[in-house]
Motif scaffolding. Sequence first.
Motif, short mmCIF file in Angstrom:
data_model
loop_
_atom_site.label_atom_id
_atom_site.label_comp_id
_atom_site.label_asym_id
_atom_site.label_seq_id
_atom_site.Cartn_x
_atom_site.Cartn_y
_atom_site.Cartn_z
N GLY A 236 0.82 -1.21 0.00
CA GLY A 236 0.00 0.00 0.00
C GLY A 236 0.85 1.25 0.00
O GLY A 236 0.54 2.23 -0.70
N LEU A 237 1.92 1.23 0.76
CA LEU A 237 2.83 2.37 0.81
C LEU A 237 3.43 2.64 -0.56
O LEU A 237 3.49 3.79 -1.02
N TYR A 238 3.84 1.59 -1.24
CA TYR A 238 4.40 1.76 -2.59
C TYR A 238 3.35 2.33 -3.55
O TYR A 238 3.67 3.16 -4.41
N ASN A 239 2.11 1.89 -3.42
CA ASN A 239 1.05 2.46 -4.25
C ASN A 239 0.84 3.94 -3.94
O ASN A 239 0.55 4.73 -4.83
N GLY A 240 1.02 4.31 -2.69
CA GLY A 240 0.95 5.72 -2.32
C GLY A 240 2.06 6.53 -2.97
O GLY A 240 1.84 7.67 -3.41
N PHE A 241 3.25 5.95 -3.07
CA PHE A 241 4.35 6.63 -3.75
C PHE A 241 4.04 6.84 -5.23
O PHE A 241 4.35 7.89 -5.80
N LEU A 242 3.41 5.84 -5.86
CA LEU A 242 3.01 6.00 -7.26
C LEU A 242 2.00 7.14 -7.39
O LEU A 242 2.12 7.98 -8.29
N ALA A 243 1.02 7.17 -6.51
CA ALA A 243 0.01 8.23 -6.55
C ALA A 243 0.66 9.60 -6.34
O ALA A 243 0.35 10.56 -7.05
N ALA A 244 1.57 9.69 -5.38
CA ALA A 244 2.24 10.97 -5.10
C ALA A 244 3.05 11.42 -6.31
O ALA A 244 3.04 12.62 -6.66
N GLY A 245 3.73 10.51 -6.97
CA GLY A 245 4.50 10.86 -8.16
C GLY A 245 3.60 11.35 -9.29
O GLY A 245 3.95 12.30 -10.01
N LEU A 246 2.45 10.73 -9.44
CA LEU A 246 1.52 11.16 -10.49
C LEU A 246 0.94 12.54 -10.19
O LEU A 246 0.81 13.38 -11.09
N PHE B 201 6.23 7.75 -13.77
CA PHE B 201 5.37 7.06 -12.81
C PHE B 201 4.29 6.22 -13.49
O PHE B 201 3.93 5.15 -12.98
N LEU B 202 3.79 6.66 -14.64
CA LEU B 202 2.85 5.81 -15.38
C LEU B 202 3.55 4.55 -15.88
O LEU B 202 2.96 3.46 -15.88
N SER B 203 4.79 4.67 -16.30
CA SER B 203 5.56 3.49 -16.70
C SER B 203 5.73 2.53 -15.53
O SER B 203 5.61 1.31 -15.69
N CYS B 204 5.98 3.08 -14.35
CA CYS B 204 6.09 2.24 -13.15
C CYS B 204 4.77 1.52 -12.86
O CYS B 204 4.76 0.34 -12.50
N VAL C 132 4.45 -1.36 -15.39
CA VAL C 132 5.35 -2.47 -15.05
C VAL C 132 4.83 -3.22 -13.83
O VAL C 132 4.80 -4.46 -13.82
N ALA C 133 4.39 -2.50 -12.81
CA ALA C 133 3.85 -3.14 -11.61
C ALA C 133 2.60 -3.95 -11.95
O ALA C 133 2.41 -5.06 -11.44
N GLY C 134 1.76 -3.42 -12.83
CA GLY C 134 0.55 -4.14 -13.22
C GLY C 134 0.85 -5.40 -14.01
O GLY C 134 0.24 -6.45 -13.79
N VAL C 135 1.79 -5.32 -14.93
CA VAL C 135 2.18 -6.50 -15.71
C VAL C 135 2.81 -7.55 -14.80
O VAL C 135 2.49 -8.75 -14.90
N LEU D 86 -3.85 -6.90 -14.53
CA LEU D 86 -3.52 -6.35 -15.85
C LEU D 86 -4.59 -5.34 -16.28
O LEU D 86 -4.26 -4.26 -16.77
N VAL D 87 -5.84 -5.69 -16.08
CA VAL D 87 -6.94 -4.80 -16.46
C VAL D 87 -7.15 -3.69 -15.44
O VAL D 87 -7.39 -2.54 -15.79
N ALA D 88 -7.02 -4.01 -14.17
CA ALA D 88 -7.30 -3.05 -13.11
C ALA D 88 -6.20 -2.01 -12.92
O ALA D 88 -6.47 -0.90 -12.49
N GLN D 89 -4.96 -2.36 -13.23
CA GLN D 89 -3.85 -1.45 -12.97
C GLN D 89 -3.07 -1.10 -14.23
O GLN D 89 -2.87 0.09 -14.52
N ALA D 90 -2.62 -2.09 -14.97
CA ALA D 90 -1.76 -1.80 -16.13
C ALA D 90 -2.52 -1.10 -17.25
O ALA D 90 -2.00 -0.17 -17.86
#
Length: 120
Positions: free
Chosen positions: A54-64, A82-85, A88-91, A102-106
């Motif tokens: 969850g913390l890592y997902n928060g970092f993605l949101a903050a970067g976006l 950050f969209l590339s990250c 990659v995380a979704g894949v 894949l559908v929900a995140q990537a």
Amino acid sequence: MEAVAGVLVGLVAALHLYILVLEMFLWQKKQGRSLHGFDAELARATAPLAANQGLYNGFLAAGLVWGLIAGDPTGFRAQVFFLSCVIVAGVYGAATANRRILVAQALPGALALAAVLIAR
């Protein structure tokens, strides 16, 4: 197209904020357990791992969000990075855990990235 790109990036950021809340604060509650079909014992045992995710997902949101509010070229570069990250995380998540990722995140990340690149 720039407005569409901004909305899509904002939606991906909101998705990752939701994931942060789900994994850090709701994991052991009914909403968190039902998402993965965990019983209370398994949710309790995996809660530290989920909170870390969850913390890592928060970092993605903050970067976006940073990418949305920063001026160019920094804002554009942050959004692309950050969209590339996210993609990659979704894949990776789809390959190793659950194909729904894949559908929900990537996919949302890829659509937002395409819009950002086209708007450029």
